[in-house]
Scaffold this active site. Structure first.
Site, PDB file in Angstrom:
ATOM      1  N   LYS A 173       0.660  -1.199   0.175  1.00 18.47           N
ATOM      2  CA  LYS A 173       0.021   0.155   0.067  1.00 18.47           C
ATOM      3  C   LYS A 173       0.910   1.313  -0.160  1.00 18.47           C
ATOM      4  O   LYS A 173       1.520   1.447   0.957  1.00 18.47           O
ATOM      5  CB  LYS A 173      -0.891   0.172   1.435  1.00 18.47           C
ATOM      6  CG  LYS A 173      -2.159   1.181   1.136  1.00 18.47           C
ATOM      7  CD  LYS A 173      -2.512   1.874   2.307  1.00 18.47           C
ATOM      8  CE  LYS A 173      -1.480   2.927   2.601  1.00 18.47           C
ATOM      9  NZ  LYS A 173      -1.822   4.103   1.817  1.00 18.47           N
ATOM     10  N   GLU A 250      10.028   2.343  10.502  1.00 17.57           N
ATOM     11  CA  GLU A 250      10.981   3.384  10.416  1.00 17.57           C
ATOM     12  C   GLU A 250       9.965   4.809  10.362  1.00 17.57           C
ATOM     13  O   GLU A 250       9.319   5.056   9.466  1.00 17.57           O
ATOM     14  CB  GLU A 250      11.567   3.243   8.728  1.00 17.57           C
ATOM     15  CG  GLU A 250      12.470   2.147   8.934  1.00 17.57           C
ATOM     16  CD  GLU A 250      13.918   2.521   9.922  1.00 17.57           C
ATOM     17  OE1 GLU A 250      13.832   3.485  10.256  1.00 17.57           O
ATOM     18  OE2 GLU A 250      13.917   1.368  10.394  1.00 17.57           O
ATOM     19  N   CYS A 284      13.402  12.234   5.911  1.00 14.72           N
ATOM     20  CA  CYS A 284      13.420  11.791   7.291  1.00 14.72           C
ATOM     21  C   CYS A 284      14.915  12.064   7.994  1.00 14.72           C
ATOM     22  O   CYS A 284      15.091  12.352   9.258  1.00 14.72           O
ATOM     23  CB  CYS A 284      13.054  10.294   7.501  1.00 14.72           C
ATOM     24  SG  CYS A 284      14.086   9.265   6.482  1.00 14.72           S
ATOM     25  N   GLN A 331       0.611  19.958   3.944  1.00 20.16           N
ATOM     26  CA  GLN A 331       2.069  20.253   4.555  1.00 20.16           C
ATOM     27  C   GLN A 331       2.629  21.636   4.602  1.00 20.16           C
ATOM     28  O   GLN A 331       3.159  22.090   5.655  1.00 20.16           O
ATOM     29  CB  GLN A 331       2.955  19.350   3.726  1.00 20.16           C
ATOM     30  CG  GLN A 331       4.616  19.228   4.186  1.00 20.16           C
ATOM     31  CD  GLN A 331       4.713  18.645   5.521  1.00 20.16           C
ATOM     32  OE1 GLN A 331       4.029  17.557   5.864  1.00 20.16           O
ATOM     33  NE2 GLN A 331       5.263  19.416   6.491  1.00 20.16           N
ATOM     34  N   GLU A 383       9.224  17.136  14.795  1.00 21.95           N
ATOM     35  CA  GLU A 383       9.451  17.022  13.367  1.00 21.95           C
ATOM     36  C   GLU A 383       8.620  18.006  12.525  1.00 21.95           C
ATOM     37  O   GLU A 383       7.347  17.817  12.441  1.00 21.95           O
ATOM     38  CB  GLU A 383       9.262  15.514  12.952  1.00 21.95           C
ATOM     39  CG  GLU A 383       9.662  15.402  11.419  1.00 21.95           C
ATOM     40  CD  GLU A 383       9.634  14.127  11.023  1.00 21.95           C
ATOM     41  OE1 GLU A 383       8.637  13.291  11.051  1.00 21.95           O
ATOM     42  OE2 GLU A 383      10.575  13.533  10.362  1.00 21.95           O
TER      43      GLU A 383
HETATM   44  P1  NAD Z   1       2.273   8.855   7.316  1.00 23.08           P
HETATM   45  O1  NAD Z   1       2.550   8.290   8.917  1.00 23.08           O
HETATM   46  O2  NAD Z   1       1.217   9.796   7.579  1.00 23.08           O
HETATM   47  O3  NAD Z   1       1.892   7.855   6.324  1.00 23.08           O
HETATM   48  C1  NAD Z   1       2.812   6.848   6.008  1.00 23.08           C
HETATM   49  C2  NAD Z   1       1.832   5.744   5.392  1.00 23.08           C
HETATM   50  O4  NAD Z   1       0.922   5.101   6.255  1.00 23.08           O
HETATM   51  C3  NAD Z   1       0.972   6.234   4.268  1.00 23.08           C
HETATM   52  O5  NAD Z   1       0.845   5.102   3.198  1.00 23.08           O
HETATM   53  C4  NAD Z   1      -0.384   6.161   4.726  1.00 23.08           C
HETATM   54  O6  NAD Z   1      -1.358   6.062   4.007  1.00 23.08           O
HETATM   55  C5  NAD Z   1      -0.322   5.165   5.934  1.00 23.08           C
HETATM   56  N1  NAD Z   1      -1.130   5.183   6.938  1.00 23.08           N
HETATM   57  C6  NAD Z   1      -1.730   6.318   7.485  1.00 23.08           C
HETATM   58  N2  NAD Z   1      -2.593   5.907   8.715  1.00 23.08           N
HETATM   59  C7  NAD Z   1      -2.352   4.729   8.924  1.00 23.08           C
HETATM   60  C8  NAD Z   1      -2.930   3.735   9.717  1.00 23.08           C
HETATM   61  N3  NAD Z   1      -3.655   3.830  10.583  1.00 23.08           N
HETATM   62  N4  NAD Z   1      -2.405   2.304   9.468  1.00 23.08           N
HETATM   63  C9  NAD Z   1      -1.668   2.066   8.758  1.00 23.08           C
HETATM   64  N5  NAD Z   1      -1.180   2.833   7.602  1.00 23.08           N
HETATM   65  C10 NAD Z   1      -1.485   3.990   7.760  1.00 23.08           C
HETATM   66  O7  NAD Z   1       3.524   9.412   6.901  1.00 23.08           O
HETATM   67  P2  NAD Z   1       3.856  10.472   5.783  1.00 23.08           P
HETATM   68  O8  NAD Z   1       3.473  11.880   5.888  1.00 23.08           O
HETATM   69  O9  NAD Z   1       3.428   9.693   4.386  1.00 23.08           O
HETATM   70  O10 NAD Z   1       5.506  10.506   5.603  1.00 23.08           O
HETATM   71  C11 NAD Z   1       6.175  11.389   6.274  1.00 23.08           C
HETATM   72  C12 NAD Z   1       6.577  10.733   7.409  1.00 23.08           C
HETATM   73  O11 NAD Z   1       7.685   9.766   6.907  1.00 23.08           O
HETATM   74  C13 NAD Z   1       7.516  11.734   8.449  1.00 23.08           C
HETATM   75  O12 NAD Z   1       7.355  11.471   9.492  1.00 23.08           O
HETATM   76  C14 NAD Z   1       9.116  11.036   8.031  1.00 23.08           C
HETATM   77  O13 NAD Z   1      10.114  11.575   8.944  1.00 23.08           O
HETATM   78  C15 NAD Z   1       8.935   9.756   7.874  1.00 23.08           C
HETATM   79  N6  NAD Z   1       9.898   8.884   7.012  1.00 23.08           N
HETATM   80  C16 NAD Z   1      10.776   8.112   7.671  1.00 23.08           C
HETATM   81  C17 NAD Z   1      11.610   7.362   6.960  1.00 23.08           C
HETATM   82  C18 NAD Z   1      12.570   6.446   7.595  1.00 23.08           C
HETATM   83  O14 NAD Z   1      13.298   5.745   6.858  1.00 23.08           O
HETATM   84  N7  NAD Z   1      12.831   6.766   8.952  1.00 23.08           N
HETATM   85  C19 NAD Z   1      11.851   7.562   5.571  1.00 23.08           C
HETATM   86  C20 NAD Z   1      10.940   8.585   4.916  1.00 23.08           C
HETATM   87  C21 NAD Z   1       9.942   9.264   5.661  1.00 23.08           C
END
Ligand code: NAD
Length: 482
Positions: A173, A250, A284, A331, A383
């Site tokens: 997904k 992550e 990230c 954002q 963040e």
């Molecule tokens: P997010 O947590 O909003 O969403 C990430 C994914 O989770 C999306 O596909 C979303 O649809 C899904 N999701 C949302 N609610 C969910 C639920 N209840 N159950 C299961 N899945 C769900 O994050 P984002 O806004 O897409 O990404 C930004 C974040 O990602 C930042 O915090 C960034 O630091 C982090 N990030 C971390 C890394 C790493 O490797 N540590 C890499 C890239 C981004």
């Protein structure tokens, strides 16, 4: 008429009941395509298909898996410009960044193709006379893959590539904001020869499809990259069902870059500007805190400010653009709110801080540098995930280390110094998963383990040969001659 893209379930492309518009953040009049939203029933059907495919795929030859992944890797790299264009169009990073990310996806899949051939174990003598013991690795099973919007192809590639290399089946997904790159990746892997059901794509709502991944008894493991709150809710759900699931989370960062007064100023400015503001700060591993020694503080701030003034903020696909838009209105609102919060807390906007109205309607924001920041302020602790960085002034190296570690996150950290003693001490005592010396906190090698500490990560590392820790399960067998 905008083109429509379906989900892949059991080797068939299927339309959903409804579709998501994929909008270009550099120009919101540009609709890239309509992408199917999977229903709960479709997500469940994808899990069932993956389970049915697992019995054959899990015992497929390593060479078969290697060859399929290599074919996919070659197609990705031969289409790097086209796929990079799509990626930049849907996510907003600049074209060189988009093409670079596609190249990374091709490399990581090729690396994982090699890993399929290198799966190994151990053979030891047992403690009972005549007994031998073997430690072998088997695929975990059905892996639910959930990815964020900021690396639309690289993160899916390093998760799915690893899962498939080790013989797992996948239900994937992607993030709602960037389905285009995910769709192309799945299409390439599918055409590279994956049997039906081995890789399934279910685009749509995180909450809805995530609930299937965390509760379905046939899902064995969930790998997630995204924000801490989402990661936390996935973790709770993964352990509360009838079958407790393996998980790899992550999450976010608040990564420090320490600047000591013996640093090469040009190196420090390059590390700071690249790490904090490229990709619009939406990494990230972005440096969002500059922890700067008093004696170099003013020279550093002025030099960063001068460099920021040379950067062109603009449409991601235009040739001269250095920094594209942020990903969407939500954002942009978050970034602007944090800029307001920083001012209210008493920090000073030294550079940027304003929204930009350009010739195309998009989500443009000036790179923003705060000075006068205390480690206790929200802009130094939470963040933001935009092109916003905070300068924290410190007396000496000892205070710098304390401030660098004064965070609930622990993904990456960096130090700019010419002192071997301080660099060595920082590498040992920085509470981060990744430490960089005289390098940007962003930008990582695909053959090395990736992950953080504290709230930034939960579970085994990703990438390199360490990926085996999550995507395989160890079995210990004992044999007597009989
Ligand atoms: P997010 O947590 O909003 O969403 C990430 C994914 O989770 C999306 O596909 C979303 O649809 C899904 N999701 C949302 N609610 C969910 C639920 N209840 N159950 C299961 N899945 C769900 O994050 P984002 O806004 O897409 O990404 C930004 C974040 O990602 C930042 O915090 C960034 O630091 C982090 N990030 C971390 C890394 C790493 O490797 N540590 C890499 C890239 C981004």
């Amino acid at each position: 008429m905008t083109k429509r893209y379906g989900n892949l379930i059991n080797g068939e492309w299927v339309d959903g009941e409804s579709f998501n518009m994929n909008v270009n953040p550099s120009d919101t009049r540009d609709i890239i395509g309509e992408y199917a939203r999977a229903s709960t029933a479709e997500a469940e059907a994808a899990v069932t298909a993956a389970r049915a495919a697992f019995s054959a795929w899990s015992v497929s030859t390593p060479l078969m898996r290697h060859d399929i992944l290599m074919r996919a890797s070659k197609e990705i790299s031969s289409r790097a410009e086209e796929l990079g264009h799509l990626l930049s169009r849907e996510e907003g990073k600049t074209l060189p960044e988009g093409i670079g990310e596609v190249g990374r996806a091709a490399q990581v899949i090729a690396f994982m193709a090699g890993e399929a051939l290198r799966i190994s174990g151990e053979r030891l003598a047992g403690l009972v006379p005549g007994s031998d013991a073997e430690v072998t690795r088997e695929p975990v099973g059905i892996v639910g893959v959930i990815t964020p919007w900021n690396f639309p192809i690289a993160i899916p590639a390093w998760k799915i590539g690893a899962a498939l290399a080790y013989g797992n089946c996948v239900v994937f997904k992607p993030a709602e904001l960037v389905p285009g790159s995910a769709w192309e990746l799945v299409s390439i892997l599918h055409r590279a020869g994956l049997p039906a059901g081995v890789l399934n794509l279910v685009m749509g709502s995180g909450r809805q499809i995530g609930a299937v991944f965390t509760s379905h008894p046939e899902i064995d493991a969930v790998t997630f990259t995204g924000s801490v709150p989402t990661g936390r809710s996935i973790a709770k759900a993964c352990v509360s069902g009838a079958t407790m699931k393996r998980m790899q989370l992550e999450m976010g960062g608040k990564n420090p870059l320490v600047i000591l007064d013996d640093a090469d100023l040009d190196v420090a400015v390059e590390c700071a500007v690249n790490g904090a503001f490229y990709s619009a700060g939406q990494r990230c591993t972005a440096s969002s805190r500059f922890v700067v020694m008093d004696s170099i503080h003013d020279r550093f701030v002025q030099a960063v400010d001068r460099r920021l003034r040379t950067l062109r903020i603009g449409h991601a696909l235009e040739k001269d653009t250095d920094i594209g838009p942020v990903v969407d209105q939500r954002q942009l609102d978050i970034d602007m709110q944090y800029i307001q919060v920083g001012k209210q807390e008493g920090a000073v906007v030294h550079s940027g801080g304003e929204r930009l109205d350009l010739s195309t309607p998009g989500f443009y924001l000036q790179p923003t540098l705060f000075t006068g920041v205390q480690s206790s302020m929200r802009i130094a602790r939470e963040e933001i995930f935009g092109p916003v960085a905070a300068v924290i002034r410190v007396r000496d190296y000892d205070e710098a280390l304390v401030v660098a570690n004064d965070t609930n996150f622990g993904l990456s950290s960096g130090i700019c110094t010419t002192s071997l003693k301080c660099a060595t001490h920082f590498k040992r005592h920085s509470q981060a998963g990744i430490v960089k010396v005289n390098q940007s906190t962003s930008g990582l090698d695909f053959h090395l383990p990736f992950g953080g500490r504290k709230s930034s990560s939960y579970g085994p590392r990703e990438q390199g040969r360490y990926a085996a820790e999550f995507y395989t399960i160890v079995k210990t067998s004992y044999t007597s001659a009989g």
